[in-house]
Design an enzyme around this catalytic site. Structure first.
Site, PDB file in Angstrom:
ATOM      1  N   GLY A  59      74.072  86.641  63.154  1.00 52.12           N
ATOM      2  CA  GLY A  59      73.760  84.974  63.422  1.00 52.12           C
ATOM      3  C   GLY A  59      74.679  84.310  64.362  1.00 52.12           C
ATOM      4  N   ARG A 123      75.409  60.546  64.154  1.00 54.10           N
ATOM      5  CA  ARG A 123      75.278  59.209  62.940  1.00 54.10           C
ATOM      6  C   ARG A 123      76.386  58.702  62.149  1.00 54.10           C
ATOM      7  NH1 ARG A 123      69.234  60.061  62.626  1.00 54.10           N
ATOM      8  NH2 ARG A 123      69.763  62.225  63.151  1.00 54.10           N
ATOM      9  N   LYS A 219      67.028  46.448  57.593  1.00 52.62           N
ATOM     10  CA  LYS A 219      66.809  47.881  56.654  1.00 52.62           C
ATOM     11  C   LYS A 219      68.226  47.724  56.334  1.00 52.62           C
ATOM     12  CE  LYS A 219      67.912  51.798  59.207  1.00 52.62           C
ATOM     13  NZ  LYS A 219      67.628  52.537  59.949  1.00 52.62           N
ATOM     14  N   ARG A 221      68.841  51.509  53.595  1.00 43.71           N
ATOM     15  CA  ARG A 221      68.682  52.926  53.278  1.00 43.71           C
ATOM     16  C   ARG A 221      69.261  52.917  51.922  1.00 43.71           C
ATOM     17  NH1 ARG A 221      66.965  55.624  57.140  1.00 43.71           N
ATOM     18  NH2 ARG A 221      67.553  56.309  59.346  1.00 43.71           N
ATOM     19  N   GLY A 252      61.147  57.712  59.504  1.00 41.02           N
ATOM     20  CA  GLY A 252      60.758  57.002  58.348  1.00 41.02           C
ATOM     21  C   GLY A 252      61.399  55.527  59.213  1.00 41.02           C
TER      22      GLY A 252
HETATM   23  C1  R5P Z   1      70.263  54.452  62.787  1.00 42.94           C
HETATM   24  O1  R5P Z   1      71.160  53.555  62.680  1.00 42.94           O
HETATM   25  C2  R5P Z   1      69.148  55.315  63.904  1.00 42.94           C
HETATM   26  O2  R5P Z   1      69.760  53.896  64.874  1.00 42.94           O
HETATM   27  C3  R5P Z   1      67.827  55.435  63.266  1.00 42.94           C
HETATM   28  O3  R5P Z   1      67.868  54.433  63.126  1.00 42.94           O
HETATM   29  C4  R5P Z   1      67.824  56.853  62.327  1.00 42.94           C
HETATM   30  O4  R5P Z   1      68.481  57.866  62.779  1.00 42.94           O
HETATM   31  C5  R5P Z   1      66.509  56.956  62.672  1.00 42.94           C
HETATM   32  O5  R5P Z   1      66.278  58.093  61.479  1.00 42.94           O
HETATM   33  P1  R5P Z   1      64.506  58.013  60.917  1.00 42.94           P
HETATM   34  O6  R5P Z   1      64.150  58.422  61.724  1.00 42.94           O
HETATM   35  O7  R5P Z   1      65.533  59.361  60.593  1.00 42.94           O
HETATM   36  O8  R5P Z   1      64.702  56.913  59.676  1.00 42.94           O
END
Ligand code: R5P
Length: 343
Positions: A59, A123, A219, A221, A252
């Protein structure tokens, strides 16, 4: 032509001594996105420098430049993404970039520039809970420890990631490639939709560029990689909505955003993002979301099995212009008329 040469005039009566060093530009590619590297090479008018890259049975990754890099400006094209066709994970791509930087430094390159339009771990740019790492900072430290002279990247998840570097960081944006594409589609009654608070600034600029209205989604999470959108701020009823994000991971976020915007009465929906990672169930989520089109750039290679409504625009022109400017010590902001520090 293998590599590009520069020549400088030697003027008299100047405070600085200029010497024609005949410096060389060499462009090399790791295995993360060789197609993008090939496009950049074509536009620059150079051949990619041959480099052997491989993964051993245990690897570990390995590389060796097949010709001398001594004295050259070596531009290593390697977004930090996986490439299933090459058997490469995102972590392999990062490690491969590090060993390529190390090999170029050890081979006495003049400057080593990482061309990583997709910056992995971006991120993880802060602690969101106690005892978490700040992995985006760790990646910066690793690149600098390996010996990069600068980083050329695009649409970082947070512009502040530049602050993790002591070395110069050239931060490009694909926003103008995307706005031009949507302008050419000639869509009427447009509303640009930020999928979360983090993308409001981007979407504000996007909407201003398009002469469109702006809406914002709330949004949440509830868990990692789970997106919930409760309400829409702004008017999307009867309009064509373009949801603009920086990254599409599992999609998502886009699926939840599409549902919210359609529930609020939008007539049709498009999506745009710089980095199309399309990880996990992304293609299933996008199929279910009902987008007319999902527009991304080629910072990351498109995974096999992509639905037909995914449109990939190339950012090779942009990276080529930036590489030219870096090589000739020109202004990278000039590539954007100074509008690249957007976010
Ligand atoms: C989050 O703050 C980013 O800007 C994107 O919205 C996010 O990384 C998208 O990830 P996913 O497609 O898995 O929801």
């Amino acid at each position: 032509m293998r590599g590009a040469m520069s020549s400088a005039v030697i003027p008299s009566g100047e405070a600085a001594l200029r010497i024609d060093t005949g410096k060389r530009l060499m462009l090399v590619s790791g295995r993360a996105n060789p197609a993008l590297a090939g496009r950049i090479a074509d536009k620059l008018g150079v051949e990619l420098t041959p480099v052997t890259t491989k993964t051993f049975a245990n690897g570990e990754v390995y590389c060796r430049y097949e010709e001398s890099v001594r004295g050259a400006d070596v531009f290593i094209v390697q977004p930090m993404c996986g490439n299933p066709e090459q058997g490469l994970t995102a972590n392999d791509a990062l490690m491969e970039l590090l060993v390529m930087v190390d090999a170029a430094v050890g081979g006495s390159a003049h400057r080593v520039i990482a061309v990583s339009p997709w910056y992995g771990y971006s991120r993880q740019d802060k602690k969101s809970a106690p005892r978490e790492p700040i992995s985006a900072r760790l990646v910066a430290h690793m690149l600098e420890a390996a010996g990069i002279d600068r980083l050329l990247t695009m649409d970082l998840h947070a512009g502040q990631i530049q602050g993790f570097f002591q070395k110069p960081c050239d931060h490009m944006t694909a926003m103008f490639i995307l706005t031009q594409y949507f302008a050419d589609l000639g869509l009427d009654d447009l509303v640009v939709v930020a999928p979360d608070a983090g993308r409001v600034k981007l979407n504000k600029r996007f909407a201003a560029k398009m002469g469109a209205d702006l809406a914002i989604l709330n949004k949440e999470r509830p868990a990692q990689q789970v997106a919930e959108i409760n309400y829409v701020i702004g008017d999307v009823r009867g309009k064509t909505a373009v949801i603009v994000d920086d990254i599409i991971g599992t999609a998502g976020t886009l699926k939840a955003a599409a549902d919210a915007v359609m529930d609020a009465g939008a007539s049709r929906i498009y999506a745009a993002a710089t980095h199309g990672l399309f990880s996990g169930d992304a293609f299933t989520n996008l199929d279910a979301a009902g987008f007319e089109q999902v527009v991304v750039t080629d910072t990351v290679p498109l995974r096999q099995g992509a639905p037909e409504n995914i449109k990939v625009l190339s950012c090779a022109d942009l990276l080529t212009s930036s590489i030219r400017q870096i090589f000739t010590d020109g202004s990278v902001s000039d590539v954007f008329g100074g509008e690249n520090q957007l976010f």
